[in-house]
Design a protein around this motif. Structure first.
Motif, PDB file in Angstrom:
ATOM      1  N   HIS A   5       8.612  -0.632  10.685  1.00  0.00           N
ATOM      2  CA  HIS A   5       7.251  -0.717  10.182  1.00  0.00           C
ATOM      3  C   HIS A   5       7.078   0.304   9.070  1.00  0.00           C
ATOM      4  O   HIS A   5       7.484   1.451   9.213  1.00  0.00           O
ATOM      5  CB  HIS A   5       6.233  -0.446  11.300  1.00  0.00           C
ATOM      6  CG  HIS A   5       6.344  -1.424  12.431  1.00  0.00           C
ATOM      7  ND1 HIS A   5       5.826  -2.698  12.362  1.00  0.00           N
ATOM      8  CD2 HIS A   5       6.926  -1.321  13.644  1.00  0.00           C
ATOM      9  CE1 HIS A   5       6.089  -3.338  13.489  1.00  0.00           C
ATOM     10  NE2 HIS A   5       6.757  -2.518  14.292  1.00  0.00           N
ATOM     11  N   GLY A   6       6.452  -0.120   7.991  1.00  0.00           N
ATOM     12  CA  GLY A   6       6.177   0.790   6.885  1.00  0.00           C
ATOM     13  C   GLY A   6       4.917   1.582   7.128  1.00  0.00           C
ATOM     14  O   GLY A   6       4.206   1.379   8.119  1.00  0.00           O
ATOM     15  N   LEU A   7       4.640   2.470   6.235  1.00  0.00           N
ATOM     16  CA  LEU A   7       3.421   3.275   6.294  1.00  0.00           C
ATOM     17  C   LEU A   7       2.289   2.526   5.591  1.00  0.00           C
ATOM     18  O   LEU A   7       2.534   1.657   4.741  1.00  0.00           O
ATOM     19  CB  LEU A   7       3.651   4.624   5.619  1.00  0.00           C
ATOM     20  CG  LEU A   7       4.733   5.506   6.250  1.00  0.00           C
ATOM     21  CD1 LEU A   7       4.955   6.745   5.387  1.00  0.00           C
ATOM     22  CD2 LEU A   7       4.339   5.899   7.661  1.00  0.00           C
ATOM     23  N   PRO A   8       1.068   2.867   5.880  1.00  0.00           N
ATOM     24  CA  PRO A   8      -0.045   2.213   5.179  1.00  0.00           C
ATOM     25  C   PRO A   8      -0.009   2.541   3.679  1.00  0.00           C
ATOM     26  O   PRO A   8       0.535   3.563   3.273  1.00  0.00           O
ATOM     27  CB  PRO A   8      -1.297   2.799   5.828  1.00  0.00           C
ATOM     28  CG  PRO A   8      -0.849   3.731   6.889  1.00  0.00           C
ATOM     29  CD  PRO A   8       0.643   3.811   6.871  1.00  0.00           C
ATOM     30  N   ALA A   9      -0.609   1.692   2.876  1.00  0.00           N
ATOM     31  CA  ALA A   9      -0.669   1.914   1.433  1.00  0.00           C
ATOM     32  C   ALA A   9      -1.414   3.210   1.133  1.00  0.00           C
ATOM     33  O   ALA A   9      -2.352   3.571   1.853  1.00  0.00           O
ATOM     34  CB  ALA A   9      -1.358   0.740   0.756  1.00  0.00           C
ATOM     35  N   THR A  10      -0.990   3.888   0.087  1.00  0.00           N
ATOM     36  CA  THR A  10      -1.656   5.134  -0.313  1.00  0.00           C
ATOM     37  C   THR A  10      -2.910   4.810  -1.114  1.00  0.00           C
ATOM     38  O   THR A  10      -3.130   3.658  -1.513  1.00  0.00           O
ATOM     39  CB  THR A  10      -0.725   5.993  -1.183  1.00  0.00           C
ATOM     40  OG1 THR A  10      -0.477   5.300  -2.411  1.00  0.00           O
ATOM     41  CG2 THR A  10       0.591   6.272  -0.467  1.00  0.00           C
ATOM     42  N   ASP A  11      -3.702   5.819  -1.385  1.00  0.00           N
ATOM     43  CA  ASP A  11      -4.909   5.629  -2.196  1.00  0.00           C
ATOM     44  C   ASP A  11      -4.653   5.971  -3.669  1.00  0.00           C
ATOM     45  O   ASP A  11      -5.587   6.143  -4.446  1.00  0.00           O
ATOM     46  CB  ASP A  11      -6.070   6.442  -1.637  1.00  0.00           C
ATOM     47  CG  ASP A  11      -5.778   7.937  -1.600  1.00  0.00           C
ATOM     48  OD1 ASP A  11      -4.623   8.319  -1.832  1.00  0.00           O
ATOM     49  OD2 ASP A  11      -6.727   8.709  -1.345  1.00  0.00           O
ATOM     50  N   THR A  12      -3.367   6.074  -4.052  1.00  0.00           N
ATOM     51  CA  THR A  12      -3.015   6.382  -5.443  1.00  0.00           C
ATOM     52  C   THR A  12      -1.952   5.418  -5.959  1.00  0.00           C
ATOM     53  O   THR A  12      -1.200   4.819  -5.193  1.00  0.00           O
ATOM     54  CB  THR A  12      -2.470   7.815  -5.572  1.00  0.00           C
ATOM     55  OG1 THR A  12      -1.330   7.959  -4.718  1.00  0.00           O
ATOM     56  CG2 THR A  12      -3.520   8.847  -5.197  1.00  0.00           C
ATOM     57  N   TYR A  13      -1.922   5.295  -7.288  1.00  0.00           N
ATOM     58  CA  TYR A  13      -0.845   4.585  -7.976  1.00  0.00           C
ATOM     59  C   TYR A  13       0.098   5.620  -8.561  1.00  0.00           C
ATOM     60  O   TYR A  13      -0.324   6.698  -9.001  1.00  0.00           O
ATOM     61  CB  TYR A  13      -1.382   3.731  -9.137  1.00  0.00           C
ATOM     62  CG  TYR A  13      -2.190   2.537  -8.717  1.00  0.00           C
ATOM     63  CD1 TYR A  13      -1.623   1.494  -7.997  1.00  0.00           C
ATOM     64  CD2 TYR A  13      -3.533   2.431  -9.083  1.00  0.00           C
ATOM     65  CE1 TYR A  13      -2.361   0.387  -7.635  1.00  0.00           C
ATOM     66  CE2 TYR A  13      -4.285   1.329  -8.729  1.00  0.00           C
ATOM     67  CZ  TYR A  13      -3.697   0.303  -8.003  1.00  0.00           C
ATOM     68  OH  TYR A  13      -4.439  -0.792  -7.647  1.00  0.00           O
ATOM     69  N   LYS A  14       1.382   5.297  -8.604  1.00  0.00           N
ATOM     70  CA  LYS A  14       2.344   6.150  -9.291  1.00  0.00           C
ATOM     71  C   LYS A  14       2.323   5.774 -10.767  1.00  0.00           C
ATOM     72  O   LYS A  14       2.362   4.600 -11.111  1.00  0.00           O
ATOM     73  CB  LYS A  14       3.760   5.929  -8.749  1.00  0.00           C
ATOM     74  CG  LYS A  14       3.938   6.358  -7.326  1.00  0.00           C
ATOM     75  CD  LYS A  14       5.356   6.048  -6.868  1.00  0.00           C
ATOM     76  CE  LYS A  14       5.506   6.289  -5.383  1.00  0.00           C
ATOM     77  NZ  LYS A  14       6.851   5.910  -4.915  1.00  0.00           N
ATOM     78  N   VAL A  15       2.284   6.771 -11.624  1.00  0.00           N
ATOM     79  CA  VAL A  15       2.245   6.538 -13.065  1.00  0.00           C
ATOM     80  C   VAL A  15       3.413   7.270 -13.707  1.00  0.00           C
ATOM     81  O   VAL A  15       3.683   8.426 -13.388  1.00  0.00           O
ATOM     82  CB  VAL A  15       0.920   7.060 -13.673  1.00  0.00           C
ATOM     83  CG1 VAL A  15       0.927   6.911 -15.182  1.00  0.00           C
ATOM     84  CG2 VAL A  15      -0.262   6.348 -13.061  1.00  0.00           C
ATOM     85  N   SER A  16       4.102   6.593 -14.590  1.00  0.00           N
ATOM     86  CA  SER A  16       5.159   7.215 -15.391  1.00  0.00           C
ATOM     87  C   SER A  16       4.730   7.088 -16.847  1.00  0.00           C
ATOM     88  O   SER A  16       4.721   5.988 -17.392  1.00  0.00           O
ATOM     89  CB  SER A  16       6.501   6.510 -15.177  1.00  0.00           C
ATOM     90  OG  SER A  16       6.914   6.663 -13.845  1.00  0.00           O
ATOM     91  N   ALA A  17       4.368   8.203 -17.441  1.00  0.00           N
ATOM     92  CA  ALA A  17       3.875   8.183 -18.816  1.00  0.00           C
ATOM     93  C   ALA A  17       4.869   8.868 -19.744  1.00  0.00           C
ATOM     94  O   ALA A  17       5.500   9.853 -19.378  1.00  0.00           O
ATOM     95  CB  ALA A  17       2.523   8.879 -18.900  1.00  0.00           C
TER      96      ALA A  17
END
Length: 150
Positions: A5-17
């Motif tokens: 089982h995975g973990l619940p979704a986070t409240d952030t997006y990963k950004v690569s700038a």
């Protein structure tokens, strides 16, 4: 069979700038003969000192002597190889400062230590530097949009 089982979704997006972060150039020369490593280091310092006397202090500079253990410091015993490749690299937010470095590089062949010779194709090229910035962005700050091109 195991259930995973995975973990619940986070409240952030990963950004690569990526962003523009100045200019860089690097040049190499071959320094042959007795004391080649020491003369190569001195040649690199002469180059940087010329720039300083011209009123140009670069944000970053690095002199390395390939063949004398500089690429693996502390791993190999000190040696006096019969020839080395001197590499000088610089980085600065000002394109003009990096361009001046490239113009000061080639004269080391004619006005540097005897035997100094070019290793690659002429004057080093100035290149724009793109830096990487990883970050997290709150999902609440982003409105997702899907656009189908067709």
């Amino acid at each position: 069979m195991q259930n995973f089982h995975g973990l619940p979704a986070t409240d952030t997006y990963k950004v690569s700038a990526a962003y523009r972060d100045g200019y860089a150039a690097a040049g190499t020369l071959v320094i042959p003969g007795p004391g080649a490593a020491a003369r190569a280091r001195q040649s690199g310092q002469i180059l940087l000192d010329r720039l300083t006397r011209a009123g140009i202090t670069l944000e970053q500079s690095h002199i390395e002597v390939l063949g004398a253990g500089d690429s693996v410091p502390g791993v190999l015993p000190a040696a006096d190889p019969p020839e080395v490749v001197m590499r000088v690299a610089v980085r600065d937010p000002r394109r003009a400062a990096v361009e001046r470095f490239t113009k000061e590089f080639a004269p080391l062949v004619t006005s540097g230590f005897p035997g100094t010779t070019g290793y690659t194709t002429g004057r080093p090229q100035v290149r724009e530097v793109f830096a990487y910035w990883p970050a997290l962005v709150a999902k609440s700050a982003v409105t997702p949009v899907v656009e189908v091109l067709g």
